[in-house]
Design a protein around this motif. Sequence first.
Motif, PDB file in Angstrom:
ATOM      1  N   SER A 140     -10.956 -10.528  -6.038  1.00 10.44           N
ATOM      2  CA  SER A 140     -10.144 -10.851  -4.867  1.00 10.44           C
ATOM      3  C   SER A 140      -8.715 -11.203  -5.266  1.00 10.44           C
ATOM      4  O   SER A 140      -7.737 -10.740  -4.656  1.00 10.44           O
ATOM      5  CB  SER A 140     -10.789 -11.999  -4.098  1.00 10.44           C
ATOM      6  N   LEU A 141      -8.564 -12.023  -6.310  1.00 10.62           N
ATOM      7  CA  LEU A 141      -7.226 -12.400  -6.762  1.00 10.62           C
ATOM      8  C   LEU A 141      -6.493 -11.211  -7.368  1.00 10.62           C
ATOM      9  O   LEU A 141      -5.284 -11.036  -7.159  1.00 10.62           O
ATOM     10  CB  LEU A 141      -7.332 -13.542  -7.779  1.00 10.62           C
ATOM     11  N   ASP A 142      -7.220 -10.345  -8.132  1.00 11.66           N
ATOM     12  CA  ASP A 142      -6.580  -9.158  -8.703  1.00 11.66           C
ATOM     13  C   ASP A 142      -6.063  -8.245  -7.607  1.00 11.66           C
ATOM     14  O   ASP A 142      -4.966  -7.679  -7.709  1.00 11.66           O
ATOM     15  CB  ASP A 142      -7.558  -8.406  -9.591  1.00 11.66           C
ATOM     16  N   LYS A 183       6.551 -12.806 -15.084  1.00 11.91           N
ATOM     17  CA  LYS A 183       5.230 -12.655 -15.686  1.00 11.91           C
ATOM     18  C   LYS A 183       4.171 -13.243 -14.759  1.00 11.91           C
ATOM     19  O   LYS A 183       4.363 -14.315 -14.186  1.00 11.91           O
ATOM     20  CB  LYS A 183       5.171 -13.366 -17.033  1.00 11.91           C
ATOM     21  N   VAL A 184       3.048 -12.530 -14.627  1.00  9.23           N
ATOM     22  CA  VAL A 184       1.895 -13.032 -13.889  1.00  9.23           C
ATOM     23  C   VAL A 184       0.743 -13.141 -14.884  1.00  9.23           C
ATOM     24  O   VAL A 184       0.235 -12.122 -15.380  1.00  9.23           O
ATOM     25  CB  VAL A 184       1.530 -12.122 -12.705  1.00  9.23           C
ATOM     26  N   GLU A 185       0.358 -14.367 -15.206  1.00 14.36           N
ATOM     27  CA  GLU A 185      -0.717 -14.611 -16.163  1.00 14.36           C
ATOM     28  C   GLU A 185      -1.988 -14.952 -15.407  1.00 14.36           C
ATOM     29  O   GLU A 185      -1.963 -15.724 -14.454  1.00 14.36           O
ATOM     30  CB  GLU A 185      -0.335 -15.764 -17.098  1.00 14.36           C
ATOM     31  N   LEU A 206       0.809  -7.255  -4.174  1.00 16.99           N
ATOM     32  CA  LEU A 206       2.169  -7.802  -4.229  1.00 16.99           C
ATOM     33  C   LEU A 206       2.944  -7.298  -5.438  1.00 16.99           C
ATOM     34  O   LEU A 206       4.063  -7.771  -5.697  1.00 16.99           O
ATOM     35  CB  LEU A 206       2.115  -9.337  -4.285  1.00 16.99           C
ATOM     36  N   SER A 207       2.362  -6.345  -6.199  1.00 20.45           N
ATOM     37  CA  SER A 207       3.025  -5.913  -7.432  1.00 20.45           C
ATOM     38  C   SER A 207       4.366  -5.266  -7.169  1.00 20.45           C
ATOM     39  O   SER A 207       5.276  -5.333  -7.988  1.00 20.45           O
ATOM     40  CB  SER A 207       2.108  -4.946  -8.193  1.00 20.45           C
ATOM     41  N   TRP A 208       4.508  -4.654  -5.986  1.00 11.97           N
ATOM     42  CA  TRP A 208       5.781  -3.976  -5.692  1.00 11.97           C
ATOM     43  C   TRP A 208       6.924  -4.968  -5.490  1.00 11.97           C
ATOM     44  O   TRP A 208       8.098  -4.595  -5.540  1.00 11.97           O
ATOM     45  CB  TRP A 208       5.617  -3.116  -4.439  1.00 11.97           C
ATOM     46  N   PHE A 248       0.837  -1.202   0.000  1.00 13.34           N
ATOM     47  CA  PHE A 248       0.000   0.000   0.000  1.00 13.34           C
ATOM     48  C   PHE A 248       0.873   1.254   0.000  1.00 13.34           C
ATOM     49  O   PHE A 248       0.632   2.213  -0.742  1.00 13.34           O
ATOM     50  CB  PHE A 248      -0.910  -0.025   1.225  1.00 13.34           C
ATOM     51  N   ALA A 249       1.922   1.230   0.858  1.00 12.54           N
ATOM     52  CA  ALA A 249       2.814   2.390   0.904  1.00 12.54           C
ATOM     53  C   ALA A 249       3.496   2.605  -0.433  1.00 12.54           C
ATOM     54  O   ALA A 249       3.704   3.737  -0.883  1.00 12.54           O
ATOM     55  CB  ALA A 249       3.859   2.180   2.009  1.00 12.54           C
ATOM     56  N   HIS A 250       3.860   1.501  -1.090  1.00 13.32           N
ATOM     57  CA  HIS A 250       4.515   1.623  -2.399  1.00 13.32           C
ATOM     58  C   HIS A 250       3.552   2.207  -3.432  1.00 13.32           C
ATOM     59  O   HIS A 250       3.943   3.068  -4.246  1.00 13.32           O
ATOM     60  CB  HIS A 250       4.997   0.244  -2.846  1.00 13.32           C
TER      61      HIS A 250
END
Length: 974
Positions: free
Chosen positions: A813-815, A830-832, A821-823, A742-744
């Motif tokens: 929810s998964l998105d 790759k995340v498919e 966790l994208s940071w 969140f901070a990122h």
Amino acid sequence: MNESEVVRGDRAHPDNAPEVSVRTTSTLLLYFERRYGSARLADVFRRHPFSLSLDYLRTATNFISLPFLEKLADVLVAESGDPQFMRKAGLFMAGPETLGFAYYMVRAFGSLEICFRKTVELSSSFNRVGQFEIEELARERLVLSYRSSTRERHRHICELRMGQFASFPTIWGLPPAEVTESQCHVLGADVCRYHLRWTDPLPMWGRYIGLLLGSVSGVGASILGLGHPAFSVTALALAGVSLGSWLDLRREMRRKDEALNEQTHGMMGSLEELQQRYDEMFRINVALEDRVAARTRELTESNARLEAALAKQKELDRLKSEFFDNVSHELRTPLTLILLTLDSLLQRGPEVFAPPVRQHLETMNRSASRLLRLINNLLDLTKLEAGKTKLRHEPLEIEGFLSSLLVPFEVLADKKGVALELEGHASTPVQVDVARIESVFQNLISNALKFTLQGRVTVRLHEDDTWVHVEVIDTGVGIAAQDLAVIFDRFAQADSSGTRRFGGTGIGLALVKETLELHRGGIDVSSELGKGSNFHVRLRKGPAPVREAEPEPPPEPVLLRPLGRSIDAASMLEAEGTVTVTAVEALPVLPPEVEAGPDAPRVLLVEDEPEIRSFLRQVLKPYYRLLEASNGEEGLSLAQKERPDLIVSDVMMPVMSGLQMLAALRASPETVDTPLILLTARQEVEAKVEGLTMGANDYLAKPFSPREMLARIEAQLRLRDAAVRAAENERLAATGLLTSGFAHEVRNPLNGLMNALMPLRESLTSGTPDIGMAVAMLELIEECGQRIRHLAEGLLSFVRTGTKAMAVDLGASLDASVQALSWRLSPDLKVERDYQCAEPVWSDPGSLNQVWVNLLDNAVRAVSKEGGCVRVVTAREGSDAVVSIIDNGVGIKPENLDRVFQPFFSTRDAGEGTGLGLALCQRIVLQQGGRIRIFSEYGKGTRVEVRLPLEADPDRLLPPLLSDGRVRQHHWNT
């Protein structure tokens, strides 16, 4: 000649050495070509490295060496696949294709005897390494020898020679000669000796006599003027030849008829003999069938009787086992009350009871312990007899083990005035079931002290290459010679005093012997009456035998074992006097009416015996709030309704057993994590393993100490509190991971907002306000604020938990979890995402988000190589939504797959994880009504599959994750 000599010979003589004429090989090549074709022969010469060509071998004036001929024979036999190839090729020799014009000359003017003699005479022209000799030549019989200057390697050339000589009779249309070999130089004889037998043709002189008589008659007729001389001679000569030929054929036919008649008579005689033999065999077979049928009936009847007896014996064994199990339970129940009461009294301070009363209590305690030991011995002996005993091998250092084992016996030995010593040394650990070997040496040492009134008892230890030897030597009363043969029999007594002043049941030494034999060891005894005895135990070195489902041994050898009630030396010796035993640390002495406070943990007590339940109530009520049930069904209902902090349950109960209740508790999400301690009278390892495998937290065998029960209850409650705190820490760690993300994410809009404030202030406070700039900056500030508000609401919904199920969109929810966790995602990862399930699941969104974050974080950590990929897939299968998180990372080792859901187990390095993430994920998924599984191949990746129900039930109540999280303050300490 061996192989090396052949090679040397090959090198000394080239393949075209003048030893054997190619006329010999022409038979081989011609037969192979006629049988298998010229193309096959040419292919053989292409595939095998022959130095001589086919054209060379077909030129009659050429020669070859004997080794080359042997090599050629080997190849042709192998290529044909016919072991009789050489004999058949030799028979092919006496034909017009091989002999040419000579075939017809020999057939017209020659004979068998001439052929054999001329062949032997001319042999030196086509064979320069050997010499033939006719030893005997008679009508229809020949003995021929062959002596070679070079020993042949195998019998191929020998078979070729026999076939060639056997083929000579075929020139006149006769069958081949019968050839036998009485000696062979290949097999070690000096010469090869052949015996030939054949059938001579009849002399065909009739046609020649007819020719002569016809010619003479033609001359006479011409002289008498009866005709032209040329015509008369020719006509009468042809008539004479025809007549003579007819007479020759008639004689040949008669001879063949006679031979056929002889053969027919012989065959008829053989047929009659065979018929007689057949009749005899038929009669014998009929008699044998009758005997077999009778014997079969007897065996069938005997087998039926044996099967009935075996079934009856198995039923008796089953009933006996059930009887002993029931008796064990029934005997241990009152014995438990006795020992629990005595133990509770003996653990109180010395000021409570006067010394005489304490001595009586100790005597009663020893007697009850002795009774327990006798019951255990009987049950062990029964299990040994039934073959139900399974050993649990572990390495044991016998010297340290015996040192600790002798400690409780030393006090009694000193009291009797008997020296007890340990001598010798053995350093090699032995693989044994320590509990059973402990019982073996307890019996031997207690017997030695029992029968030794003065002197010493020595335990002597030594080893050799195969065995570890332990000798228990005493200077006691000894054993009579007639008793030595039966001392290890069941229920046998060797008390030679005649008064049975030493007592005993007679099963101790039988149990010792059978236990040692089960360990692949043994025991011997030597004794002299009045001087003492020597019991010699042998324990085999080496690895333990492999058995199914045998527990893995500990990595280090066992040195010392805690000595509990099983080593009650006083009761084992059955001493008449009393022995002072120092009381262990006593429990806090509380008045009987004291009960636990309202904040004490709640314990559910499930026990069908009212007396034991009443006693346990008195033991537990000062420390815990109690709930009681008399069987498993009542206990299950109370556990699901009241949610106690811990359950103490008996195993054998009416209506529903303790194990059945345990299975139902572990299958229910509300009670899946409730600690449960089983109480049972069954002490064998199988019973304990069964209970622990089904999910019991602890196992307490009757009889037990009240202090031990309280200590085990306290330990389980502390473990539960520790698990709660660890789960909360894991939840906080996941929240920390989210707040980091969140901070990122909030940093960029916050920077944009702060950067827009300065231009806004300048546009508003300047002398000429820039309304356009102010509006633009306000719109930018509003956009950044909206982004921050959306992020904050997403974080709040992410960690929000509830008590009621609600519709959760799996994709959203998964998105959200991936976004959180994208940071942490590297640029080349790759995340498919492939979402095939659009229906929502009814669950707690906060708990599900924690599951997704844990699983995605594990997948990201596992994918560290270039080209890493994490796939998130949803699908619908029946009434379930299936979420799969797949990575191509390092995978999980096969031996760790069964342990990944165990609390505190982690495959990461020390300090990188608590080992609670997957355990908490499993707990959350189970409480949501789903299930989670992991599939992995080490080095190739991992797939985590989560199944959640799709049924819509907005009113479904969700159970709390673990507990209310309150720290329990217990009222006593161990």
